[in-house]
Design a protein around this motif. Sequence first.
Motif, PDB file in Angstrom:
ATOM      1  N   ASN A  24     -55.037  10.394  62.102  1.00  0.00           N
ATOM      2  CA  ASN A  24     -55.904  11.014  61.099  1.00  0.00           C
ATOM      3  C   ASN A  24     -56.907  11.942  61.762  1.00  0.00           C
ATOM      4  OD1 ASN A  24     -58.651  10.547  59.242  1.00  0.00           O
ATOM      5  ND2 ASN A  24     -56.769  10.973  58.100  1.00  0.00           N
ATOM      6  N   LEU A  29     -51.760  13.087  60.224  1.00  0.00           N
ATOM      7  CA  LEU A  29     -51.507  12.421  58.950  1.00  0.00           C
ATOM      8  C   LEU A  29     -52.784  12.414  58.133  1.00  0.00           C
ATOM      9  CD1 LEU A  29     -49.436   9.203  59.826  1.00  0.00           C
ATOM     10  CD2 LEU A  29     -48.644  11.186  58.554  1.00  0.00           C
ATOM     11  N   GLU A  31     -55.342  11.104  55.127  1.00  0.00           N
ATOM     12  CA  GLU A  31     -55.731   9.751  54.710  1.00  0.00           C
ATOM     13  C   GLU A  31     -54.783   9.179  53.666  1.00  0.00           C
ATOM     14  OE1 GLU A  31     -59.357   7.600  52.311  1.00  0.00           O
ATOM     15  OE2 GLU A  31     -59.835   9.325  53.545  1.00  0.00           O
ATOM     16  N   HIS A  32     -54.371   9.981  52.679  1.00  0.00           N
ATOM     17  CA  HIS A  32     -53.517   9.439  51.621  1.00  0.00           C
ATOM     18  C   HIS A  32     -52.159   8.984  52.155  1.00  0.00           C
ATOM     19  CE1 HIS A  32     -51.869  13.574  51.513  1.00  0.00           C
ATOM     20  NE2 HIS A  32     -50.812  13.016  50.980  1.00  0.00           N
ATOM     21  N   GLU A  33     -51.650   9.619  53.183  1.00  0.00           N
ATOM     22  CA  GLU A  33     -50.380   9.181  53.768  1.00  0.00           C
ATOM     23  C   GLU A  33     -50.557   7.900  54.577  1.00  0.00           C
ATOM     24  OE1 GLU A  33     -47.756  11.985  55.583  1.00  0.00           O
ATOM     25  OE2 GLU A  33     -48.237  13.531  54.107  1.00  0.00           O
ATOM     26  N   GLY A  36     -50.686   5.229  52.165  1.00  0.00           N
ATOM     27  CA  GLY A  36     -49.317   5.019  51.694  1.00  0.00           C
ATOM     28  C   GLY A  36     -48.499   4.170  52.655  1.00  0.00           C
ATOM     29  N   ILE A  37     -48.654   4.407  53.937  1.00  0.00           N
ATOM     30  CA  ILE A  37     -47.969   3.599  54.958  1.00  0.00           C
ATOM     31  C   ILE A  37     -48.399   2.141  54.836  1.00  0.00           C
ATOM     32  CG2 ILE A  37     -47.850   3.122  57.447  1.00  0.00           C
ATOM     33  CD1 ILE A  37     -48.044   6.225  57.833  1.00  0.00           C
ATOM     34  N   ASP A  40     -46.930   0.601  51.682  1.00  0.00           N
ATOM     35  CA  ASP A  40     -45.510   0.292  51.883  1.00  0.00           C
ATOM     36  C   ASP A  40     -45.337  -0.983  52.697  1.00  0.00           C
ATOM     37  OD1 ASP A  40     -44.783   2.554  50.464  1.00  0.00           O
ATOM     38  OD2 ASP A  40     -44.243   3.730  52.245  1.00  0.00           O
TER      39      ASP A  40
END
Length: 78
Positions: A24, A29, A31-33, A36-37, A40
Amino acid sequence: MTTASEHAGQAALSICEALLLAMNDRGLLPEHEIVGILRDAAATHENAVGTEIDMEKHRAIADLINAIIAGGNPVRRL
């Protein structure tokens, strides 16, 4: 008393958290990804199947990941 596997798990968590924060910071990447990780990963454990003992472990892991999402890094928010 902690076991070697608990130490390994804590080390892995610290390493992964540091990597996500570094990605980040470097703009690799957003923050929203990253969130998301983490979502998941939590979902994988929430949807796991197995014995009752296995399910308790998976639920605890999912709860920990969800707490990380909710609370963020103690130094700064993901």
